[in-house]
Scaffold this motif. Sequence first.
Motif, PDB file in Angstrom:
ATOM      1  N   ILE A  75      51.203  34.936  34.243  1.00 60.28           N
ATOM      2  CA  ILE A  75      52.056  35.158  33.074  1.00 60.28           C
ATOM      3  C   ILE A  75      51.662  36.455  32.369  1.00 60.28           C
ATOM      4  CG2 ILE A  75      52.715  34.249  30.811  1.00 60.28           C
ATOM      5  CD1 ILE A  75      52.399  31.444  31.979  1.00 60.28           C
ATOM      6  N   GLU A  76      50.350  36.717  32.277  1.00 59.86           N
ATOM      7  CA  GLU A  76      49.884  37.967  31.662  1.00 59.86           C
ATOM      8  C   GLU A  76      50.413  39.182  32.422  1.00 59.86           C
ATOM      9  OE1 GLU A  76      45.615  37.398  29.510  1.00 59.86           O
ATOM     10  OE2 GLU A  76      45.611  37.324  31.696  1.00 59.86           O
ATOM     11  N   VAL A  77      50.338  39.138  33.736  1.00 58.17           N
ATOM     12  CA  VAL A  77      50.824  40.259  34.540  1.00 58.17           C
ATOM     13  C   VAL A  77      52.322  40.436  34.322  1.00 58.17           C
ATOM     14  CG1 VAL A  77      51.202  41.089  36.892  1.00 58.17           C
ATOM     15  CG2 VAL A  77      48.995  40.082  36.266  1.00 58.17           C
ATOM     16  N   PHE A  78      53.068  39.357  34.343  1.00 62.42           N
ATOM     17  CA  PHE A  78      54.515  39.425  34.127  1.00 62.42           C
ATOM     18  C   PHE A  78      54.844  40.076  32.787  1.00 62.42           C
ATOM     19  CE2 PHE A  78      58.061  36.896  32.108  1.00 62.42           C
ATOM     20  CZ  PHE A  78      59.090  37.665  32.634  1.00 62.42           C
ATOM     21  N   VAL A  79      54.178  39.623  31.716  1.00 60.81           N
ATOM     22  CA  VAL A  79      54.468  40.139  30.374  1.00 60.81           C
ATOM     23  C   VAL A  79      54.104  41.619  30.270  1.00 60.81           C
ATOM     24  CG1 VAL A  79      53.803  39.999  27.945  1.00 60.81           C
ATOM     25  CG2 VAL A  79      54.334  37.911  29.220  1.00 60.81           C
ATOM     26  N   HIS A  80      52.952  42.016  30.791  1.00 60.23           N
ATOM     27  CA  HIS A  80      52.532  43.418  30.670  1.00 60.23           C
ATOM     28  C   HIS A  80      53.405  44.344  31.517  1.00 60.23           C
ATOM     29  CE1 HIS A  80      48.983  41.804  28.661  1.00 60.23           C
ATOM     30  NE2 HIS A  80      48.724  43.029  28.277  1.00 60.23           N
TER      31      HIS A  80
ATOM     32  N   LEU B 230      44.921  45.131  32.084  1.00 62.09           N
ATOM     33  CA  LEU B 230      44.343  43.802  32.315  1.00 62.09           C
ATOM     34  C   LEU B 230      43.018  43.847  33.069  1.00 62.09           C
ATOM     35  CD1 LEU B 230      47.630  41.917  33.264  1.00 62.09           C
ATOM     36  CD2 LEU B 230      46.273  41.576  31.193  1.00 62.09           C
ATOM     37  N   GLY B 231      42.589  45.044  33.462  1.00 55.38           N
ATOM     38  CA  GLY B 231      41.332  45.164  34.199  1.00 55.38           C
ATOM     39  C   GLY B 231      41.414  44.660  35.626  1.00 55.38           C
ATOM     40  N   LEU B 232      42.582  44.797  36.245  1.00 58.10           N
ATOM     41  CA  LEU B 232      42.807  44.341  37.614  1.00 58.10           C
ATOM     42  C   LEU B 232      43.036  45.537  38.529  1.00 58.10           C
ATOM     43  CD1 LEU B 232      45.383  41.462  36.949  1.00 58.10           C
ATOM     44  CD2 LEU B 232      42.932  41.197  37.352  1.00 58.10           C
TER      45      LEU B 232
ATOM     46  N   SER C 199      46.511  46.067  43.599  1.00 61.88           N
ATOM     47  CA  SER C 199      46.878  45.081  44.622  1.00 61.88           C
ATOM     48  C   SER C 199      46.779  43.663  44.071  1.00 61.88           C
ATOM     49  CB  SER C 199      45.982  45.236  45.852  1.00 61.88           C
ATOM     50  OG  SER C 199      44.618  45.024  45.514  1.00 61.88           O
ATOM     51  N   ALA C 200      45.762  43.411  43.227  1.00 63.41           N
ATOM     52  CA  ALA C 200      45.619  42.071  42.637  1.00 63.41           C
ATOM     53  C   ALA C 200      46.775  41.772  41.688  1.00 63.41           C
ATOM     54  CB  ALA C 200      44.287  41.960  41.896  1.00 63.41           C
ATOM     55  N   ALA C 201      47.176  42.770  40.892  1.00 64.09           N
ATOM     56  CA  ALA C 201      48.300  42.580  39.982  1.00 64.09           C
ATOM     57  C   ALA C 201      49.591  42.351  40.763  1.00 64.09           C
ATOM     58  CB  ALA C 201      48.434  43.786  39.060  1.00 64.09           C
TER      59      ALA C 201
END
Length: 298
Positions: free
Chosen positions: A10-15, A29-31, A34-36
């Motif tokens: 959800i954090e990735v989607f919102v950002h 997000l500090g990712l 590829s992880a995001a």
Amino acid sequence: MNRSVTLRQIEVFVHVARGGNLTAAAVRLGLSQSAASMSLGELERLLGGPLFHRVGRGLCLNDRGRSLLPSAEAVLLAFRDFSDRAGGEGGLSGDLVVACSTTIANYLFPSCMKAFLEAHRGLSLSLDVGNTEEIAEEVRKGEADLGLVEGDCADQGLVTEKWLRDELLLCASPRHPLVTARSVPLSRLAGETWIFREEGAGTLSTLLKAFAEEDFFPDRILHIGHTEAIKRAVEAGLGVSCLSRFALSRELRSGDLALIDTPFRPHRWFCLIHRRGPRSAALTLLVDWLLDRRSLLT
């Protein structure tokens, strides 16, 4: 919603929705990218379809993504509030992003930031700087929790609270002949070179409105895009300016700049802006703290 959906997804989607860019969201997000990307792809799989249109290297919300974004933002706000309150008797914890107009960021907020963090060690603050329109957009999108602005904010989706009253003071080089004069009318300054901030700056909009009310406009204008550079130009005798009393305090004490005695003293309000609706405990604490501190800053 599928129970396998995670808070990170959800954090990735919102950002990504806020910035339209996967790389920028990953950095915030500090990712890794590829992880995001994997997190967003898995979320779309769990939800049964895409949430974005792919436009070149960017991402743009589709209609389904737009409909889900408010709920996703509400989930993150609720989680942040839960985390803040989980600080228990030892105090709140969490991260807040504050976006400030230039004058506030340069001359007011750093000392507030230091005092607040010393009093509330479980919290951390990040500071962004921009003009009023940029800050309102950040707050509206949830990229900043709180805005401190020096211009009018007409965004109906935001709450505006008056914070500090500011005066714009007419300043010049100590060697300027009008520094020793008494009660100088604006008409005596028509032939001076006036040094202004750039278009869109809160200081400039306040000053131009005040000029219009006095039916006055200078013959010669020079625009410089930073208050410190304006002060150096005035100090060198390049012209006169009208700047925030907070921006001038150091130079007036040192004698590098002087005030021209004039009845023309326009004022404005520095304001706090935040989104409508429930606020996290940490944001409520910061807003109340800033409002309570007004008497120490005037």
